[in-house]
Motif scaffolding. Structure first.
Motif, short mmCIF file in Angstrom:
data_model
loop_
_atom_site.label_atom_id
_atom_site.label_comp_id
_atom_site.label_asym_id
_atom_site.label_seq_id
_atom_site.Cartn_x
_atom_site.Cartn_y
_atom_site.Cartn_z
N UNK A 180 0.81 -1.22 0.00
CA UNK A 180 0.00 0.00 0.00
C UNK A 180 0.83 1.26 0.00
N UNK A 181 2.05 1.18 0.56
CA UNK A 181 2.93 2.34 0.54
C UNK A 181 2.41 3.48 1.39
N UNK A 182 2.88 4.67 1.08
CA UNK A 182 2.52 5.86 1.83
C UNK A 182 1.62 6.72 0.97
N UNK A 183 0.46 7.10 1.48
CA UNK A 183 -0.44 7.95 0.71
C UNK A 183 0.13 9.34 0.59
N UNK A 184 -0.37 10.08 -0.41
CA UNK A 184 0.09 11.46 -0.60
C UNK A 184 -0.25 12.31 0.62
N UNK A 185 -1.40 12.04 1.24
CA UNK A 185 -1.80 12.79 2.43
C UNK A 185 -0.80 12.59 3.57
N UNK A 186 -0.36 11.33 3.75
CA UNK A 186 0.62 11.05 4.80
C UNK A 186 1.96 11.70 4.48
N UNK A 187 2.32 11.69 3.19
CA UNK A 187 3.57 12.35 2.78
C UNK A 187 3.52 13.84 3.07
#
Length: 451
Positions: A180-187
């Motif tokens: 799933x990786x890191x969402x743009x929001x989390x970034x």
């Protein structure tokens, strides 16, 4: 119809703004300004339009072209849109009809209310706090001011990030790294958190420098007089009139932002530091107060506050209350205050004068900084509020002590002088106690003649 992207990542561009993203690139042409719909809610049956007028002036100060103003009356804010469902739809229809870029709401919105209105109106929605932050971002000139504003903006923005509506929400890895990786929001949140930490570290260094300068003045017993007051009350105009400085002053909200210090000489007080500070306003964002902590510290540790009031403003009592509330927030409510009722030139039958309290101490000065009326009275009132005990005595100096005699003449405290047959200087001295104690530190052998 203009295309709008309200879901762009908050950290893609180098300059982050919580409000008007194109404000820093605006030209003098009004057609380049953001076109806005202003929304105001009355929470009482008595519709006081002064708050709405002030917000419209804030919008103009942010270089916004107001297309339409929508008002409504409610007893309490609605949870989803702040305004009612029908009024929210009316706002969305008005945005579409006028092709507006932004909706400005004269209230503090929750992040959820902001997102809901943006989704319905398909344009940016900025509340009162965001608009004030944007004005500060446009007006900041010094390095410290820019850091403070960016910190306040990022703190405000961190709770208002939204998920991007693209297919690139999650980052994919190579073989063995898929997931799933890191969402743009989390970034975005992580990058903003890192940037906030960097800004706080830089501002801590600035605060250390300010504290060092402040301690140096305190060791030298140099009093600080700080100008405070509601925005556009005339603080910078008064500052220029007293110090012949060239601080920018204009008839607009938050015309000046960066603090300025100048040295002022006052009889019986000596050297005094006069500080021009940022103006206050109702509902000043807490993030802004926190970011400007080092700047507002000049106010907290001042010897005297000059509370500048626009006496021609019909809401002067409410403005005084708003300033006092901010002073309490920064814990400066115990600093001695001298009220300055400015702009008497706009009133009839009001002459410059000083008002005294029961202890015969100046508590208010009526003047006009624009016309220069009453400035001498202000200096006299400051002198009376800051001057300590005045000592009067005779002093005998040896001929080789001419350096001390010269210093006393610089302080303008020698009333009479005679020279004895032995060439000694016999002086009648009238001096402020603080200045005398300074001289005793420098010349410990000094002692007044016995009467």
């Amino acid at each position: 119809m203009k295309t709008r992207d309200i879901t762009q990542s908050a950290v893609i561009s180098e300059e982050i703004s919580t409000a008007l993203y194109c404000s820093s690139n605006l030209s003098a042409n009004a057609s380049d300004y953001d076109n806005a719909i202003v929304v105001h809610v009355f929470f009482s049956q008595v519709k006081n339009t002064d708050d709405l007028l002030e917000f419209q002036n804030l919008a103009k100060a942010a270089k916004v072209n107001i297309l339409s103003t929508i008002t409504t009356t409610r007893s309490t804010p609605q949870a989803k849109y702040f305004v009612g469902q029908g009024k929210a739809q009316e706002i969305a229809d008005e945005v579409k009809r006028l092709d507006a870029d932004i909706v400005l709401v004269n209230h503090s919105l929750t992040p959820a209310q902001t997102r809901n209105l943006e989704s319905l109106c398909d344009c940016r929605v900025v509340d009162r706090s965001g608009l004030i932050l944007d004005i500060f971002a446009q007006r900041a000139r010094s390095h410290e001011g820019k850091l403070q504003v960016e910190l306040a903006q990022l703190k405000h923005l961190s709770t208002r990030l939204v998920r991007r509506k693209t297919g690139l929400d999650q980052q994919k890895g190579a073989v063995g790294l898929r997931g799933p990786g890191e969402t743009q929001l989390e970034t975005d949140r992580r990058l903003i958190k890192v940037r906030i930490a960097q800004l706080q570290n830089r501002l801590e260094k600035v605060e250390k420098q300010r504290n060092q300068n402040r301690r140096t003045r305190q060791k030298s017993d140099i009093p600080t007089v700080s100008l405070v007051g509601y925005t556009n009350a005339g603080k910078s105009t008064l500052f220029n009139a007293l110090t012949q400085a060239n601080v920018y002053a204009a008839d607009q909200l938050f015309a000046t932002l960066d603090p300025t210090l100048r040295r002022l000489w006052i009889q019986d007080v000596g050297a005094t530091i006069l500080a021009d500070t940022v103006g206050f306003i109702r509902d000043l964002p807490h993030d802004l107060i926190s970011a400007f902590k080092s700047t507002l510290q000049e106010t907290v540790e001042a010897s005297l506050l000059l509370h500048v009031i626009d006496c021609a403003d019909s809401r002067k009592l409410e403005n005084i209350q708003a300033v006092n509330q901010v002073l309490e927030e920064i814990r400066a409510q115990d600093v001695p205050v001298l009220l300055i009722y400015n702009k008497i030139d706009q009133l009839e039958n009001t002459l410059p004068h000083i008002e005294y309290d029961d202890q015969n101490k100046p508590q208010a000065v009526y003047l006009s900084a624009h016309d220069g009326q009453g400035l001498d009275l202000l200096i006299e009132a400051i002198r009376q509020r800051l001057s300590n005990e005045i000592l009067t005595f005779d002093l005998k100096l040896a001929p080789q002590e001419s350096k001390i005699r010269h210093r006393l003449y610089q302080l303008n405290c020698i009333l009479q002088e005679q020279i004895s047959e032995q060439g000694e200087f016999l002086l009648a001295v009238r001096i402020d106690k603080t200045e005398w104690l300074k001289l005793l530190k420098q010349f410990p052998h000094l002692a007044p003649m016995q009467a």
